[in-house]
Design a protein around this motif. Structure first.
Motif, short mmCIF file in Angstrom:
data_model
loop_
_atom_site.label_atom_id
_atom_site.label_comp_id
_atom_site.label_asym_id
_atom_site.label_seq_id
_atom_site.Cartn_x
_atom_site.Cartn_y
_atom_site.Cartn_z
N ASN A 31 0.84 -1.19 0.00
CA ASN A 31 0.00 0.00 0.00
C ASN A 31 0.88 1.24 0.00
O ASN A 31 2.09 1.17 0.18
CB ASN A 31 -0.96 0.02 1.20
N ARG A 50 -4.56 1.15 -1.07
CA ARG A 50 -4.00 -0.18 -1.28
C ARG A 50 -3.62 -0.37 -2.74
O ARG A 50 -4.09 0.34 -3.63
CB ARG A 50 -5.02 -1.24 -0.84
N SER A 51 -2.81 -1.36 -2.99
CA SER A 51 -2.26 -1.56 -4.33
C SER A 51 -3.35 -1.90 -5.35
O SER A 51 -3.15 -1.70 -6.55
CB SER A 51 -1.18 -2.64 -4.32
N ASN A 52 -4.49 -2.39 -4.88
CA ASN A 52 -5.57 -2.73 -5.82
C ASN A 52 -6.60 -1.61 -5.95
O ASN A 52 -7.64 -1.79 -6.59
CB ASN A 52 -6.26 -4.03 -5.40
N GLU A 53 -6.30 -0.47 -5.36
CA GLU A 53 -7.19 0.70 -5.47
C GLU A 53 -6.56 1.72 -6.39
O GLU A 53 -5.34 1.84 -6.49
CB GLU A 53 -7.44 1.32 -4.09
N ARG A 54 -7.38 2.52 -7.03
CA ARG A 54 -6.88 3.51 -7.99
C ARG A 54 -7.10 4.93 -7.50
O ARG A 54 -6.36 5.85 -7.89
CB ARG A 54 -7.57 3.32 -9.34
N THR A 67 -0.20 1.85 -10.29
CA THR A 67 0.84 0.86 -10.01
C THR A 67 1.66 0.53 -11.27
O THR A 67 2.80 0.10 -11.14
CB THR A 67 0.24 -0.43 -9.43
#
Lengths: 112, 115
Positions: A31, A50-54, A67
């Motif tokens: 994150n 978090r890494s899966n959020e934009r 990312t």
């Protein structure tokens, strides 16, 4: 070594304008977080993405995360004098989630 | 959230002496960290303070120079030993109460000046 690099190093804007700060990092992350520091005091956590959020919002703050480009931006809308501070991005590496690595920071000055 | 009390807030020390910084948290926390922030610079992690075992030091930092204690889940000390002017920095205690890699809370820092 430091993970994040903020851009610009320093920014001065008029009160009421929007302030945008950018952060680039080198390795894969769990994150990314943004912190504020007022004049040599302790840091205050602003937002975590978090890494899966934009994109994420919190009040006048908007954070984006790309990312693929390993970059993030922090937007402060309708700036106020109280927003004058240093802003740091910080990353939690994917392979070392027990530590937070801070960038060099952006010094933001809001002009009255 | 966690409230951290860090003492002293500032100190001026003579070369060759040591300074011990205390960090007290208002709740039990898993992770406690010590950072150094040199003037106008970012934060550099010194070590992770482990309860009941030796601290884990980052590259470039050694136990002889920065001994750390953590006798329980709410308290830690950092000693900066054999001070030199290059040790003049802000030292910050940080905790993470909700798990590794999540939001960190900071003390107000200790501004150390070595003369």
């Amino acid at each position: 070594s430091q993970q994040g690099e903020e851009d610009p190093q320093a920014l001065s804007i008029q009160e009421g304008e929007n302030a945008t700060m950018n952060c680039s990092y080198k390795t894969s992350i769990n994150n990314l977080q943004w912190y504020r520091q007022n004049s040599g005091r302790g840091l205050v956590h602003l937002i975590l993405i978090r890494s899966n959020e934009r994109e994420k919002h919190s009040g006048r703050l908007r954070v984006t995360l790309d990312t693929s480009k390993k970059s993030s931006s922090l937007l402060i809308t309708a700036s106020r004098a109280a927003d004058t501070a240093s802003y740091f991005c910080a990353t939690v590496p994917l392979n070392r989630d027990d530590k937070i690595i801070f960038g060099k920071g952006t010094r933001l000055h809001i002009l009255p | 959230s966690a409230v951290i009390s860090q003492k002293p807030s500032r100190d001026i020390c003579q070369r060759g002496t040591s300074l011990t910084i205390q960090c007290q948290v208002d709740s039990q926390v898993t992770m406690m960290f010590w950072y150094r922030q040199q003037p106008g610079q970012s934060l550099t992690l010194i070590a992770t303070a482990n309860q009941g075992s030796e601290a884990t030091y980052e590259s470039g930092f050694v136990i002889d120079k920065f001994p750390i204690s953590r006798p329980n889940l709410t308290f830690s000390t950092l000693t900066v030993s054999n001070l030199s002017p290059e040790d003049s920095s802000i030292y910050l205690c940080s905790v993470s109460s909700t798990g590794v890699g999540t939001e960190a809370f900071f003390g107000q820092g200790t501004r150390l000046t070595v003369v």
